[in-house]
Structure formats: structure tokens, C-alpha cells
Design an enzyme around this catalytic site. Structure first.
Site, mmCIF file in Angstrom:
data_model
loop_
_atom_site.group_PDB
_atom_site.id
_atom_site.type_symbol
_atom_site.label_atom_id
_atom_site.label_comp_id
_atom_site.label_asym_id
_atom_site.label_seq_id
_atom_site.Cartn_x
_atom_site.Cartn_y
_atom_site.Cartn_z
ATOM 1 N N TYR A 58 14.452 -0.112 84.883
ATOM 2 C CA TYR A 58 13.523 -0.391 85.975
ATOM 3 C C TYR A 58 13.562 1.156 86.512
ATOM 4 O O TYR A 58 14.423 1.845 87.005
ATOM 5 C CB TYR A 58 13.989 -1.466 86.873
ATOM 6 C CG TYR A 58 13.235 -2.389 86.965
ATOM 7 C CD1 TYR A 58 11.707 -2.346 87.227
ATOM 8 C CD2 TYR A 58 13.582 -3.634 86.589
ATOM 9 C CE1 TYR A 58 10.813 -3.385 87.090
ATOM 10 C CE2 TYR A 58 13.064 -4.640 86.512
ATOM 11 C CZ TYR A 58 11.236 -4.624 86.809
ATOM 12 O OH TYR A 58 10.533 -5.651 86.877
ATOM 13 N N GLU A 60 10.897 2.150 89.006
ATOM 14 C CA GLU A 60 9.668 2.243 89.964
ATOM 15 C C GLU A 60 9.629 3.415 90.962
ATOM 16 O O GLU A 60 10.977 3.964 91.637
ATOM 17 C CB GLU A 60 9.791 0.770 91.140
ATOM 18 C CG GLU A 60 8.960 -0.226 90.557
ATOM 19 C CD GLU A 60 9.675 -1.671 90.938
ATOM 20 O OE1 GLU A 60 11.208 -1.793 91.119
ATOM 21 O OE2 GLU A 60 8.929 -2.484 91.276
ATOM 22 N N ASP A 204 -14.369 7.963 82.375
ATOM 23 C CA ASP A 204 -13.631 7.216 81.410
ATOM 24 C C ASP A 204 -13.594 7.565 80.014
ATOM 25 O O ASP A 204 -14.777 7.065 79.311
ATOM 26 C CB ASP A 204 -13.836 5.690 81.656
ATOM 27 C CG ASP A 204 -13.049 4.849 80.876
ATOM 28 O OD1 ASP A 204 -12.438 5.283 80.068
ATOM 29 O OD2 ASP A 204 -13.218 3.280 81.003
ATOM 30 N N THR A 230 -7.453 5.564 78.023
ATOM 31 C CA THR A 230 -6.371 4.835 77.442
ATOM 32 C C THR A 230 -5.663 5.897 76.479
ATOM 33 O O THR A 230 -6.171 7.093 76.127
ATOM 34 C CB THR A 230 -6.923 3.652 76.448
ATOM 35 O OG1 THR A 230 -8.093 3.929 75.705
ATOM 36 C CG2 THR A 230 -7.324 2.488 77.230
ATOM 37 N N LYS A 233 -6.320 5.167 71.507
ATOM 38 C CA LYS A 233 -7.353 5.413 70.609
ATOM 39 C C LYS A 233 -7.542 6.678 69.723
ATOM 40 O O LYS A 233 -6.475 6.848 68.973
ATOM 41 C CB LYS A 233 -8.744 5.045 71.496
ATOM 42 C CG LYS A 233 -8.831 3.711 72.157
ATOM 43 C CD LYS A 233 -10.239 3.583 72.694
ATOM 44 C CE LYS A 233 -10.186 2.221 73.393
ATOM 45 N NZ LYS A 233 -9.702 2.001 74.936
ATOM 46 N N ARG A 239 -0.154 2.019 72.951
ATOM 47 C CA ARG A 239 -1.072 1.322 73.769
ATOM 48 C C ARG A 239 -0.571 1.397 75.351
ATOM 49 O O ARG A 239 0.492 1.326 75.792
ATOM 50 C CB ARG A 239 -0.917 -0.164 73.410
ATOM 51 C CG ARG A 239 -2.280 -1.147 73.987
ATOM 52 C CD ARG A 239 -2.124 -2.314 72.928
ATOM 53 N NE ARG A 239 -2.615 -2.070 71.578
ATOM 54 C CZ ARG A 239 -3.816 -1.947 71.534
ATOM 55 N NH1 ARG A 239 -4.991 -2.022 72.212
ATOM 56 N NH2 ARG A 239 -4.289 -1.570 70.226
HETATM 57 N N1 DSN Z 1 -11.444 -2.772 74.100
HETATM 58 C C1 DSN Z 1 -11.811 -1.521 74.033
HETATM 59 C C2 DSN Z 1 -12.978 -1.066 73.042
HETATM 60 O O1 DSN Z 1 -12.643 -1.666 72.016
HETATM 61 O O2 DSN Z 1 -13.523 -0.259 73.243
HETATM 62 C C3 DSN Z 1 -12.425 -0.960 75.216
HETATM 63 O O3 DSN Z 1 -11.219 -1.281 76.247
#
Ligand code: DSN
Length: 451
Positions: A58, A60, A204, A230, A233, A239
Site C-alpha cells: 500500500y 497511497e 487523449d 493509456t 496500446k 494495462r
Molecule cells: N477500448 C479502447 C479502444 O479499444 O480504443 C479505448 O478505451
């Protein structure tokens, strides 16, 4: 058996049901081509960092300022992730704690917006994200959303329309970024428009972060107040997500003159304690590992190859009769108008491609208004659950080592499936071809199966 012995027993012995499911997922990934544009395959090093004792902690708070003891080691991994993230994008500040992209967007909005404020963002049906203002998402419920769209004829964002909408609605936030748009974004132009109406500019870049970090796509950081992404990707990490921002609030005098904290401090406060508790320290360590990989020269070569592969794939599809939104791609993804190309709905296309071991997702694409037609199952085509398109991308296949010649092979296989989507014999035969292709590009060959 004592408790300690149990703690040291393999999952295959303690929980064969879950172990088998994990094995099956590895096999599914090995035996198919992963074309979901938002997915990728992490390195063994990233996997290793995730599966560690850091999950037990933990912590925080932030490095040097924690609410629990024993965090001197976790501080090391979080600081590594922060410094590497800043270096990747030339960012003044990075918060690497957001658990997921939706949380990162919420935390960014909570930092600069109040309920009822106006956001100008890309329409979900035209490639935007749920958190960019969908009525079923917190963003659409909490804020006044003004959507901009894609020109149905050109398949591109019309920046003149973005400017007109901004002038008319005076949003507090101009949002650039997408979930499904095959062309480059002009972040500089978005910033100019935001400045004209005294709005913040947030990008984003979840989909294109790896391309931005390597200069394969314009980096939004110099043109944004806040950037969210994110990490799993095109960045090829675990993730999760992160928020990058400028140190100072450019619009402080207009929107929050009495605020004591700067923008970076407010972002941190919005993540913790604002919307999250304990960070996922094993994931943050894995983010650090991935960002370390992303800073190496080979990652730029990889990012360039993603786009080269996408261009060859797009050309193959078009040469074989497929209609693509905007007639091509500049990035890692493309949208096939499967209804226009094969009179196949997005749902039918996704299912047929699944059977051929080609993994994709159905996707809304911009279409002219009109009565919705019925697909071969009698279902309406053009709804979010049965749209007219599918989205495909090349990041995962590029990681696996596939190059231009294989993109032609995969493109032709996709066309064969779409043109014969209800012919089980064709789908079986394509799946055999795909299996043969996959054998030439082993995935996680040394990882083994849990036994
Ligand atoms: N679910 C993602 C995508 O496939 O683009 C975006 O959050």
C-alpha cells in the site's frame, strides 16, 4: 500443508481451472492474428515486473510523501516511471498512478472543470471515446458536451468546423484525441482554437502515444495543458494509464485566481486522494520497464514499422475492393466500411473474422443519416452494437514481427472472409492459412505453458 507451503505452490496445483484458462488464452493469441488496434503484446520483462511482490504494497500518496511505511523501494520504481514518462514526451510533470484511461480522463476533467462546463470533443459515433462525452458515460452526464464530427465525404476532421463550434459554444475544454480515427491530428491547430476561446487544450493520445513519443506522429505535449494516455496500446506497456501536464495553469487568472496549487499539483491531488486510493505498484514498476524500452532507438524503428505495415494493409484492402474511411491511414489503424464493401454488418464481420482467427472489433463509422437497413440476420445495421464498420490495427502484429509481405497476406485473408462471411468452409480454410502464418512468427516462445 502449512500456509507458507501453500504460498509457494504453483497455480497449476492450487488452481488448475484458472491455470488452464490462462494457457488457453496464450494459445488463442499464438494461433491467431491480433488486429484490435488498441491491443499489443508486452515484453517478458514487462510481464515479469507485473507478477511481483509489489502487488502486496500500500503506498497511497507520492514518492517521499506516503501514508504508509515501508515505501522506500516503491518510491524507486515510481520515480523511474515518472522520469522516463517525462523524458518520452518532454513533459514537465507526469502522474503514473491512474489505473486506466477512463480514470485518467476523469481525473483530468475534475482538475480543470466543474459540473456543467462545456467540452468540445470528437463524437463517439465518429471515432471519439466514451469518456469524451458519451451520454451513457460520466462525462456526458456531468458536462455539457458539444461534439465535433468527421466529414462523411472525406472521412477527416474538419478543423474549420471545430473552430466554428468553439466560437459558438465557448467550451472550457477543447479535447483532441480518439479511439478510431485513421489520420493524423493537428494538435497545434487545436491549441490555436483553444486559445482563441480561452479554453484548455487536452489531448487523449491513448491510441497513438507510442507514435507521438517517437516522433512518428506530432507530439501534443508542447500544445497541450494536459495529455492523457493509456500505457498498453502503442506504448506497449502494462494495462494502465498516466497523465502528463504543464507545471503551471495557463488559465489560472481566468478560471481559478484564488487557487494555491499549480496545475501539476492539482492533477496529483485529483488522482489521489481525489479519485483513487492505493496505486498498483506492480503495474507502475511495469510501466517503468515499458517506458525504458520505449526510450530505446529500436522502439522508434518499431513505431515507424507500425505505420508502414498499416499503409500496406490499407492499400491491399482497397486494391481488393474494400472501402476504408478516408481512403487510407496515416497511423496504426484503419476503419473498413464493411457494409459498403461486402453488405456485411460490423457484428457479422467481427464474428466471421473471429472464426478465421483474425481478431478485430466492430466499430461505428460516420455514415449519412437515413433509415437503418437489416443485415442477413434481420438485425438493424448502423447501431452501436451492430455498426457498419470494423476497426483494425497493426501494433500487435508488428510487435510479433510481421512486415509488409505478411500485411498483404493478412489483408487478402480479411477480404476473403468479408466477401464470404457466412460460408463456414471458407472461414475454416482461412483459419488454417492464418495458423500456418502464425507458426512462422512464434509469440512468447520461451514463456511456455503453465503446467
Ligand atoms: N477500448 C479502447 C479502444 O479499444 O480504443 C479505448 O478505451
Amino acid at each position: 500443508m502449512g500456509i507458507m507451503t501453500d504460498m509457494m505452490t504453483d497455480i497449476t496445483k492450487t488452481d488448475p481451472e484458472v491455470a488452464n484458462a490462462i494457457n488457453e488464452e496464450l494459445k488463442r493469441a499464438q494461433d491467431g492474428v491480433e488486429m484490435i488496434a488498441s491491443e499489443n503484446f508486452v515484453s517478458k520483462a514487462v510481464l515479469q515486473a507485473m507478477g511481483t511482490v509489489l502487488t502486496n504494497k500500500y503506498s497511497e500518496g507520492y514518492p517521499g510523501h506516503r501514508y504508509y511505511g515501508g515505501n522506500e523501494i516503491v518510491d524507486i520504481t515510481e520515480n523511474l516511471a515518472i522520469e522516463r514518462a517525462k523524458k518520452l514526451f518532454g513533459a514537465a510533470h507526469a502522474n503514473v498512478q491512474p489505473h486506466a484511461g477512463s480514470q485518467a480522463n476523469m481525473q483530468a476533467y475534475f482538475t480543470i472543470l466543474k459540473p456543467g462546463d462545456t467540452i468540445l470533443g470528437l463524437n463517439l459515433a465518429h471515432g471519439g471515446h466514451l469518456t469524451h462525452g458519451s451520454p451513457v458515460n460520466f462525462s456526458g452526464k456531468m458536462y455539457n458536451i458539444v461534439p465535433y464530427g468527421i466529414d462523411v465525404e472525406t472521412g477527416r476532421i474538419n478543423m474549420d468546423e471545430v473552430r466554428e463550434l468553439a466560437q459558438k459554444h465557448r467550451p472550457k475544454l477543447v479535447l483532441s484525441g480518439f479511439s478510431a480515427y485513421p489520420r493524423t491530428l493537428d494538435f497545434k491547430k487545436f491549441r490555436e482554437i483553444a486559445e482563441e476561446v480561452d479554453a484548455y487544450h487536452m489531448a487523449d493520445i491513448a491510441h497513438i502515444a507510442g507514435l507521438c513519443a517517437t516522433g512518428v506522429h506530432q507530439n501534443p505535449m508542447p500544445y497541450c495543458d494536459i495529455v492523457t494516455t493509456t500505457t498498453h496500446k502503442t506504448l506497449r506497456g502494462p494495462r494502465g494509464a498516466m497523465i502528463l501536464c504543464q507545471e503551471e495553469d495557463r488559465l489560472k487568472d481566468k478560471y481559478c485566481p484564488d487557487e494555491k496549487k499549480n496545475l501539476a499539483q492539482r492533477i496529483d491531488f485529483s488522482v489521489f486522494p481525489g479519485t483513487q486510493g492505493g496505486p498498483l505498484d506492480h503495474i507502475i514498476a511495469a510501466k517503468a520497464v515499458a517506458f525504458g524500452e520505449d526510450l530505446r532507438p529500436e522502439f522508434k524503428t518499431y513505431s515507424e514499422q507500425i505505420v508502414k505495415n498499416a499503409k500496406v494493409l490499407a492499400q491491399t484492402l482497397m486494391d481488393n475492393g474494400m472501402k476504408l474511411v478516408s481512403d487510407g491511414t496515416d497511423n496504426h489503424l484503419m476503419l473498413i466500411d464493411v457494409w459498403a464493401s461486402s453488405r456485411c454488418s460490423g457484428k457479422e464481420a467481427e464474428l466471421a473474422l473471429d472464426k478465421a482467427h483474425i481478431y478485430t472489433n466492430k466499430n461505428m463509422i460516420p455514415t449519412p443519416e437515413g433509415e437503418l437497413p437489416l443485415d442477413s440476420r434481420g438485425k438493424k445495421v448502423g447501431t452501436p452494437f451492430n455498426p457498419t464498420g470494423i476497426r483494425i490495427g497493426t501494433p500487435a502484429l508488428t510487435t510479433r514481427g510481421l512486415r509488409e509481405p505478411e500485411m498483404e497476406t493478412v489483408g487478402k485473408a480479411i477480404v476473403k472472409v468479408l466477401n464470404n462471411f457466412s460460408d463456414e468452409g471458407v472461414l475454416r480454410s482461412v483459419s488454417q492459412d492464418i495458423l500456418e502464418l502464425c507458426k512462422k512468427f512464434p509469440l512468447y516462445p520461451g514463456l511456455g505453458i503453465l503446467r
